[in-house]
Scaffold this motif. Structure first.
Motif, short mmCIF file in Angstrom:
data_model
loop_
_atom_site.label_atom_id
_atom_site.label_comp_id
_atom_site.label_asym_id
_atom_site.label_seq_id
_atom_site.Cartn_x
_atom_site.Cartn_y
_atom_site.Cartn_z
N LYS A 278 -119.32 41.62 6.19
CA LYS A 278 -118.84 42.40 5.03
C LYS A 278 -118.03 43.61 5.49
O LYS A 278 -117.64 44.45 4.67
CB LYS A 278 -120.02 42.92 4.20
N GLY A 279 -117.88 43.74 6.81
CA GLY A 279 -117.10 44.87 7.32
C GLY A 279 -117.83 46.19 7.23
O GLY A 279 -117.21 47.26 7.20
N LEU A 280 -119.15 46.15 7.17
CA LEU A 280 -119.90 47.40 7.01
C LEU A 280 -120.39 47.99 8.33
O LEU A 280 -120.91 49.10 8.37
CB LEU A 280 -121.11 47.15 6.09
N LEU A 281 -120.26 47.23 9.44
CA LEU A 281 -120.83 47.69 10.72
C LEU A 281 -119.85 48.49 11.56
O LEU A 281 -118.67 48.18 11.60
CB LEU A 281 -121.27 46.48 11.55
N SER A 282 -120.36 49.49 12.24
CA SER A 282 -119.58 50.12 13.30
C SER A 282 -120.49 50.26 14.51
O SER A 282 -121.72 50.36 14.35
CB SER A 282 -119.09 51.52 12.95
N GLU A 283 -119.90 50.31 15.69
CA GLU A 283 -120.70 50.48 16.89
C GLU A 283 -120.71 51.95 17.25
O GLU A 283 -119.70 52.63 17.14
CB GLU A 283 -120.10 49.66 18.03
N SER A 284 -121.89 52.45 17.62
CA SER A 284 -121.97 53.83 18.04
C SER A 284 -122.93 53.89 19.21
O SER A 284 -124.10 53.52 19.07
CB SER A 284 -122.46 54.68 16.87
N ASN A 285 -122.44 54.30 20.37
CA ASN A 285 -123.23 54.28 21.61
C ASN A 285 -123.92 52.95 21.84
O ASN A 285 -125.09 52.90 22.21
CB ASN A 285 -124.29 55.38 21.60
N GLY A 286 -123.21 51.88 21.56
CA GLY A 286 -123.77 50.55 21.79
C GLY A 286 -124.66 50.05 20.67
O GLY A 286 -125.04 48.88 20.65
N ALA A 287 -125.03 50.92 19.72
CA ALA A 287 -125.89 50.48 18.62
C ALA A 287 -125.05 50.05 17.42
O ALA A 287 -123.94 50.54 17.22
CB ALA A 287 -126.81 51.62 18.21
N GLN A 288 -125.58 49.11 16.64
CA GLN A 288 -124.89 48.67 15.43
C GLN A 288 -125.35 49.53 14.25
O GLN A 288 -126.55 49.62 13.99
CB GLN A 288 -125.21 47.19 15.13
N CYS A 289 -124.39 50.13 13.57
CA CYS A 289 -124.73 51.09 12.51
C CYS A 289 -123.93 50.84 11.25
O CYS A 289 -122.82 50.32 11.31
CB CYS A 289 -124.38 52.51 12.96
N VAL A 290 -124.51 51.25 10.14
CA VAL A 290 -123.74 51.32 8.90
C VAL A 290 -123.63 52.81 8.57
O VAL A 290 -124.65 53.49 8.43
CB VAL A 290 -124.46 50.58 7.74
N PHE A 291 -122.41 53.30 8.48
CA PHE A 291 -122.23 54.71 8.11
C PHE A 291 -121.95 54.79 6.61
O PHE A 291 -121.13 54.03 6.10
CB PHE A 291 -121.05 55.31 8.88
#
Ligand code: ARG
Length: 580
Positions: A278-291
């Protein structure tokens, strides 16, 4: 009654709109309140003041027009204008009496849900199985159970979900300890707290042990059969402790309601995958996050919901997303209520938002965090034992029963011990539960044995005692509190009218509890009802009433009071006694 009045006002507004007095397209929230001072009617609305401006009229002028446009209703005897433009409604006493007679003849006391019946998931209790259930879980269990009972009584289909913490790295440590001490499972596990502390100590003291614990977590996640066996055994024992506490508390929870975190394990990868597509994920320091932009930290940067750690592990939030999807798609819930510590408020706000954006729940599904405050000791500090340990639920209940037993024994030395024990149980457990239920759930709450066991004030002993007074009247007359009583209710004395108006509010009170998830509203209601019953009982003699019709009417009022008290207490999860 308030609903009836709201509908009448609605109709009057429609008429005035058609007549051109009010502009098209207004849809005000119509407020109707109980009047404090009954000489000014029973209910009041400020609608004329709210709409005076758009109508281009003075509030009292609009009020006059509204009264002229109100349809007649047999339950309303008159409507008057008061003060700056309030509408005061007087309830028709004969109509009120008839409604109460009808309630007395109905097993459901004429309680109806205001809206359509729903399927409601109630997420409650949900302790972490690694440790012994402690007082903190008391609130979720008691408050959640109370609200669930009210929803059921109103006709909703309630699905209780005990979202226990049965997964996570701490299990590695516990399994390593079980492996090392094969006999511990049976002996030491009877005291989970002890067991947890012993394993933690080994974990901290021995690097080899810590290493083994980590291996076991990996093995557990890989579904290793031996590991799963140990893990199952551990959870079984821990859950049986919980069940024991539920039974003791009289909470309607059974092993069938358990749907722990681990139940969602095989869906977590898919949850992350779905968020990605759904295009909701971003990577941050290797972790998968939804902002989510709406949620920002102190520096003004968006906060993430982390759904997968850099190492691949999933988190509490991931499991909650899977649980929401399950509750929407499989359980077909219209509404899900989470009775969880207030400190998790942000977690739920964010998780709800992610679930909506990802389409994990159907658009109409209501998701509500019913947060509650911390349970403190009488000193206002977090509840601890004298030596600083956590207070065990079972010890607390033992003490409550013991204290209640001594109190009742001092009052009634003539009762035999078996009965005293029974009363001690009902009063002791009831007191603990009621003390919690009667405060607004979102405030912190101080646990205080003396207060909760007092026979005065808004307490369980006071209400249980009030019920026994009603019960004793019927015992003396050998009658039961139902529609088989002769005669009809006639409202004459003010004490009768006040009691009757209160009795007629039961439906509305329960609907309120169901909407807001706040059982304290029901507690306050029952407390006020008991007070009004008490004045009625003093001023309006039943056994020595002047004539048969008066006696019948008063008996019927007393019966409905008794039934309402009993039903209300049952909805709060309290047992009642015939004498104490
Ligand atoms: N086990 C959690 C705790 O003790 C509570 C779980 C509440 N329910 C939920 N769906 N997250 O903090």
């Amino acid at each position: 009654m308030k609903d009836t009045i709201r509908q009448l006002i609605q109709q009057a507004l429609a008429r005035l709109t058609t007549a051109g007095v009010l502009p098209q397209g207004l849809s005000p929230a119509i407020q109707v309140e109980n009047s404090r001072d009954k000489t000014h009617g029973d209910f009041a609305s400020n609608i004329a003041m709210m709409l005076a401006k758009p109508a281009g009229l003075k509030p009292r002028e609009l009020a006059e027009q509204l009264i002229a446009a109100l349809p007649a209703d047999p339950q309303i005897s008159k409507v008057e204008i008061a003060g700056p433009g309030f509408l005061n409604f007087y309830q028709d006493q004969q109509g009120l009496a008839q409604r109460l007679d009808a309630a007395l003849a109905d097993a459901q006391l004429n309680v109806r849900k205001a809206g359509p019946a729903q399927r409601v998931v109630v997420d409650l209790s949900s302790p972490n199985l690694a440790k012994e259930m402690h007082v903190g879980h008391l609130r979720s269990t008691i408050i959640g159970d109370g609200v669930a009972r009210v929803l059921e009584f109103l006709g909703d289909t309630v699905i209780r979900q005990n979202h226990v913490g049965d997964w996570g790295t701490q299990f590695g440590m516990l399994l390593a300890y079980m492996e090392e001490n094969p006999s511990a499972a049976d002996s030491e596990l009877s005291d989970l707290e002890q067991f947890y502390r012993a394993s933690k100590k080994r974990f901290d003291d021995s690097p080899e042990f810590a290493e083994r614990a980590r291996e076991l977590v990996v093995a557990l996640q890989a579904n290793d059969a031996d590991c799963l066996r140990l893990w199952n055994r551990f959870n079984e024992i821990s859950l049986s402790h919980c069940q024991h506490a539920y039974d003791r508390l009289g909470a309607k929870l059974s092993p069938a309601d358990v749907k722990g975190e681990s139940a969602y394990n095989d869906q977590l990868a898919d949850i992350v995958h779905a968020l990605g597509s759904k295009g909701l994920l971003s990577e941050s320091n290797g972790a998968q996050c939804v902002f989510i932009d709406e949620f920002k930290n102190a520096e003004g940067n968006p906060l993430p919901v982390i759904v997968q750690k850099a190492g691949g592990g999933y988190l509490y939030a991931t499991t909650d997303l899977a649980a929401m999807r399950y509750r929407s798609e499989q359980l077909k819930a219209d509404r899900a209520l989470y009775f969880v510590d207030q400190r998790q408020a942000l977690h739920f706000q964010m998780a709800f938002e992610v679930a909506r954006r990802a389409g994990f729940v159907h658009p109409g599904m209501q998701l509500e965090h019913m947060g509650f405050g911390t349970m403190n000791g009488a000193d206002g500090r977090p509840f601890k034992t004298r030596d600083g340990g956590t207070v065990k639920l079972i010890d607390l209940l033992d003490e409550a029963e013991e204290r209640a037993y001594s109190l009742v024994k001092a009052k009634n030395p003539e009762l035999d011990d078996a009965e005293l024990r029974k009363i001690g149980h009902v009063v002791g457990i009831g007191a603990v539960k009621y003390a919690d239920l009667s405060k607004h759930r979102s405030s912190d709450y101080s646990f205080n044995f003396e207060q909760m066991l007092s026979f005065e004030g808004n307490t369980a002993p006071y209400l249980l005692y009030a019920y026994t007074r009603v019960a004793s009247v019927f015992r003396k007359l050998e009658r039961s509190m139902d529609g088989s009583l002769d005669g009809q209710i006639r409202l004459e004395a003010t004490q009768e009218i006040d009691l009757a108006s209160k009795l007629a509010q039961f439906t509305e009170v329960l609907n309120n509890v169901a909407d807001k998830g706040t059982p304290h509203i029901l507690c306050t209601y029952l407390y006020e009802l008991a007070g009004l019953f008490s004045s009625f009982y003093e001023h309006c003699p039943i056994l020595t009433a002047a004539d048969a019709a008066t006696q019948q009417s008063r008996l019927r009022l007393a019966a409905l009071s008794g039934r309402t008290l009993q039903q209300g207490l049952e909805l709060l999860g309290l047992q009642t006694l015939e004498r104490m």
